[in-house]
Design a protein around this motif. Structure first.
Motif, PDB file in Angstrom:
ATOM      1  N   THR A 145       0.784  -1.110   0.049  1.00  0.00           N
ATOM      2  CA  THR A 145       0.056   0.110  -0.017  1.00  0.00           C
ATOM      3  C   THR A 145       0.937   1.353  -0.111  1.00  0.00           C
ATOM      4  N   VAL A 146       0.618   2.126  -1.033  1.00  0.00           N
ATOM      5  CA  VAL A 146       1.446   3.497  -0.988  1.00  0.00           C
ATOM      6  C   VAL A 146       0.513   4.445  -0.993  1.00  0.00           C
ATOM      7  N   PRO A 147       0.997   5.670  -0.770  1.00  0.00           N
ATOM      8  CA  PRO A 147       0.396   6.917  -0.819  1.00  0.00           C
ATOM      9  C   PRO A 147      -0.458   7.114  -2.184  1.00  0.00           C
ATOM     10  N   SER A 148      -1.384   7.928  -2.180  1.00  0.00           N
ATOM     11  CA  SER A 148      -2.126   8.198  -3.413  1.00  0.00           C
ATOM     12  C   SER A 148      -1.240   8.959  -4.647  1.00  0.00           C
ATOM     13  N   THR A 149      -0.438   9.853  -4.189  1.00  0.00           N
ATOM     14  CA  THR A 149       0.590  10.467  -5.050  1.00  0.00           C
ATOM     15  C   THR A 149       1.676   9.569  -5.565  1.00  0.00           C
ATOM     16  N   VAL A 150       1.951   8.720  -4.824  1.00  0.00           N
ATOM     17  CA  VAL A 150       2.898   7.697  -5.408  1.00  0.00           C
ATOM     18  C   VAL A 150       2.393   6.666  -6.282  1.00  0.00           C
ATOM     19  N   TYR A 151       1.085   6.324  -6.066  1.00  0.00           N
ATOM     20  CA  TYR A 151       0.480   5.378  -7.013  1.00  0.00           C
ATOM     21  C   TYR A 151       0.207   5.948  -8.323  1.00  0.00           C
ATOM     22  N   ALA A 152      -0.239   7.419  -8.048  1.00  0.00           N
ATOM     23  CA  ALA A 152      -0.320   8.255  -9.446  1.00  0.00           C
ATOM     24  C   ALA A 152       0.993   8.073 -10.313  1.00  0.00           C
ATOM     25  N   LYS A 153       2.099   8.350  -9.620  1.00  0.00           N
ATOM     26  CA  LYS A 153       3.484   8.256 -10.276  1.00  0.00           C
ATOM     27  C   LYS A 153       3.493   6.851 -11.089  1.00  0.00           C
ATOM     28  N   LEU A 154       3.273   5.766 -10.245  1.00  0.00           N
ATOM     29  CA  LEU A 154       3.267   4.452 -10.588  1.00  0.00           C
ATOM     30  C   LEU A 154       2.502   4.395 -11.828  1.00  0.00           C
ATOM     31  N   THR A 155       1.356   4.772 -11.907  1.00  0.00           N
ATOM     32  CA  THR A 155       0.539   4.438 -13.104  1.00  0.00           C
ATOM     33  C   THR A 155       0.448   5.377 -14.104  1.00  0.00           C
ATOM     34  N   GLY A 156       1.188   6.536 -13.881  1.00  0.00           N
ATOM     35  CA  GLY A 156       1.395   7.769 -15.002  1.00  0.00           C
ATOM     36  C   GLY A 156       0.236   8.704 -15.018  1.00  0.00           C
ATOM     37  N   ASP A 157      -0.534   8.757 -13.835  1.00  0.00           N
ATOM     38  CA  ASP A 157      -1.793   9.356 -13.849  1.00  0.00           C
ATOM     39  C   ASP A 157      -1.570  11.176 -13.557  1.00  0.00           C
ATOM     40  N   THR A 158      -1.421  11.795 -14.742  1.00  0.00           N
ATOM     41  CA  THR A 158      -0.888  13.017 -14.695  1.00  0.00           C
ATOM     42  C   THR A 158      -1.958  14.024 -14.468  1.00  0.00           C
ATOM     43  N   THR A 159      -3.257  13.478 -13.936  1.00  0.00           N
ATOM     44  CA  THR A 159      -4.078  14.255 -13.250  1.00  0.00           C
ATOM     45  C   THR A 159      -3.781  14.675 -12.079  1.00  0.00           C
ATOM     46  N   ASN A 160      -2.777  13.953 -11.481  1.00  0.00           N
ATOM     47  CA  ASN A 160      -2.417  14.096  -9.982  1.00  0.00           C
ATOM     48  C   ASN A 160      -1.395  15.119 -10.219  1.00  0.00           C
ATOM     49  N   SER A 161      -1.101  16.152  -9.431  1.00  0.00           N
ATOM     50  CA  SER A 161      -0.259  17.175  -9.567  1.00  0.00           C
ATOM     51  C   SER A 161       1.075  16.717  -9.083  1.00  0.00           C
ATOM     52  N   ALA A 162       1.382  15.603  -8.311  1.00  0.00           N
ATOM     53  CA  ALA A 162       2.666  15.145  -8.051  1.00  0.00           C
ATOM     54  C   ALA A 162       3.110  14.421  -9.292  1.00  0.00           C
ATOM     55  N   ALA A 163       2.481  13.701  -9.850  1.00  0.00           N
ATOM     56  CA  ALA A 163       2.841  13.087 -11.155  1.00  0.00           C
ATOM     57  C   ALA A 163       2.995  13.985 -12.255  1.00  0.00           C
ATOM     58  N   ALA A 164       2.157  14.970 -12.389  1.00  0.00           N
ATOM     59  CA  ALA A 164       2.381  16.010 -13.472  1.00  0.00           C
ATOM     60  C   ALA A 164       3.636  16.736 -13.362  1.00  0.00           C
ATOM     61  N   ALA A 165       4.124  16.932 -12.131  1.00  0.00           N
ATOM     62  CA  ALA A 165       5.321  17.715 -11.671  1.00  0.00           C
ATOM     63  C   ALA A 165       6.602  17.080 -12.223  1.00  0.00           C
ATOM     64  N   LEU A 166       6.447  15.705 -12.582  1.00  0.00           N
ATOM     65  CA  LEU A 166       7.659  14.863 -12.920  1.00  0.00           C
ATOM     66  C   LEU A 166       8.005  15.179 -14.561  1.00  0.00           C
ATOM     67  N   THR A 167       9.365  15.192 -14.779  1.00  0.00           N
ATOM     68  CA  THR A 167       9.900  15.045 -16.182  1.00  0.00           C
ATOM     69  C   THR A 167       9.281  13.747 -16.908  1.00  0.00           C
ATOM     70  N   ASP A 168       9.180  13.722 -18.146  1.00  0.00           N
ATOM     71  CA  ASP A 168       8.995  12.495 -18.781  1.00  0.00           C
ATOM     72  C   ASP A 168      10.061  11.448 -18.533  1.00  0.00           C
ATOM     73  N   GLU A 169      11.339  11.715 -18.199  1.00  0.00           N
ATOM     74  CA  GLU A 169      12.085  10.527 -17.809  1.00  0.00           C
ATOM     75  C   GLU A 169      11.767  10.096 -16.506  1.00  0.00           C
ATOM     76  N   GLU A 170      11.425  11.009 -15.409  1.00  0.00           N
ATOM     77  CA  GLU A 170      11.132  10.627 -14.287  1.00  0.00           C
ATOM     78  C   GLU A 170       9.742   9.604 -14.260  1.00  0.00           C
ATOM     79  N   LEU A 171       8.951  10.275 -14.790  1.00  0.00           N
ATOM     80  CA  LEU A 171       7.643   9.451 -14.804  1.00  0.00           C
ATOM     81  C   LEU A 171       8.040   8.192 -15.346  1.00  0.00           C
ATOM     82  N   ALA A 172       8.715   7.936 -16.595  1.00  0.00           N
ATOM     83  CA  ALA A 172       8.929   6.684 -16.921  1.00  0.00           C
ATOM     84  C   ALA A 172       9.573   5.846 -16.027  1.00  0.00           C
TER      85      ALA A 172
END
Length: 317
Positions: free
Chosen positions: A271-298
């Motif tokens: 179980t991970v925080p919702s912000t971490v899960y958004a990064k794992l799934t590439g959900d850029t509607t989440n601000s934490a995931a949207a703030a990542l570069t393409d390389e970081e999100l990958a």
């Protein structure tokens, strides 16, 4: 903002905030030093870049100069004791006037006194709750270099370093055995607990140097709310469900290490925080995931298929 211009074969830096009736802005060293210099502009020496410097106001300059004027060199005896205790992990830096340890380069004399007085992580006793409020930024590494390596109890360093002021905990020894793996069960032996659970304990520091082996833990790892500050922590042998909903700041590289070194043989859920899960799934509607570069999100999105190969399913808290 610091600007650059080329004059002949030299690069000059200057602030774009000076002139036009604006307050004077000075350029000084970005790295910590008790001996700062201040200029309106300067030529970069070989190997220097604009990022080696920063802007300060006249008021900030006055504070730095007052601190430098009040500064006195620490006693040589203490410097010698510090250098001997730190091993490869630290030193007194004559060029900056600061003590260094475990990656921190701006430790003051007063802070160093408290760190050295606290001593290395060598306590065998589990009765360490009185140390919880010890205000130290980091710790002297263990001196034990035998086959047993780090010998403090697991309970000890979690309890001792739950204070938010602690920035780095070094679990290694003075010789630099940073990858030495300590058995979790052995660390708990003779402690107050009779099981192998670390539930309700917290990792309060931002960074941990060294690797902890969780393969002998019978119950799931559960992180306390103070663990939200942890950015670097390396665990291997996790084979159970994991309650990591407080791990808001853990780097992707650490999650990858946990996954790659998991020993789960049956399906488990992390179980991970919702912000971490958004990064794992590439959900850029989440601000934490949207703030990542393409390389970081990958990098983050690579973890779900990797986890699937290790019988791990990530879920959002």
């Amino acid at each position: 903002m610091i600007q650059t211009r080329t004059i002949a074969n030299f690069t000059e830096i200057y602030s774009d905030q000076n002139g036009g009736g604006k307050s004077e802005i000075y350029i000084t060293e970005a790295a910590p030093t008790m001996f700062p210099t201040f200029t309106m502009r300067r030529f970069l020496a070989e190997g220097q870049t604009p990022s080696d410097f920063r802007e300060v106001t006249a008021a900030e300059r006055a504070k730095f100069e007052a601190a430098a004027e009040a500064w006195t060199r620490p006693p040589q005896l203490f410097i010698d004791q510090w250098n001997a205790a730190c091993g490869i992990w630290g030193r007194y830096n004559e060029a900056t006037g600061y003590f260094e340890l475990n990656g921190l380069t701006d430790i003051t004399y007063a802070e160093a006194v408290r760190i050295l007085a606290y001593g290395p992580l060598l306590g065998d006793s589990p009765f360490v709750f009185g140390f919880t409020d010890n205000k130290i930024r980091t710790n002297i590494p263990a001196k034990r270099a035998s086959g047993l390596g780090y010998i403090s109890r697991f309970r000890a360093f979690m309890t001792r370093f739950s204070s938010s002021i602690t920035e780095v905990v070094n679990l290694s020894d003075t010789l630099g055995n940073v990858t030495y793996v300590r058995s979790y069960r052995e660390i708990l032996n003779n402690s107050l607990r009779t099981d192998d659970s670390w539930s309700h304990y917290t990792f309060g520091a931002k960074k941990y140097i060294g690797i902890l082996d969780m393969s002998q833990s019978r119950t799931y790892p559960s992180f306390g709310v103070g663990s939200k500050n942890v950015t670097e922590l390396y665990l291997k042998g996790i084979h159970t469900n994991l309650e990591g909903d407080s791990l808001l700041s853990l780097k992707a590289g650490c999650w990858r290490y946990w996954v790659e070194n998991s020993t789960a043989t049956a399906p488990v859920t992390w179980t991970v925080p919702s912000t971490v899960y958004a990064k794992l799934t590439g959900d850029t509607t989440n601000s934490a995931a949207a703030a990542l570069t393409d390389e970081e999100l990958a990098e983050w999105m690579q973890l779900i298929p990797l986890a699937a190969e290790k019988n791990i399913t990530f879920v959002a808290a």
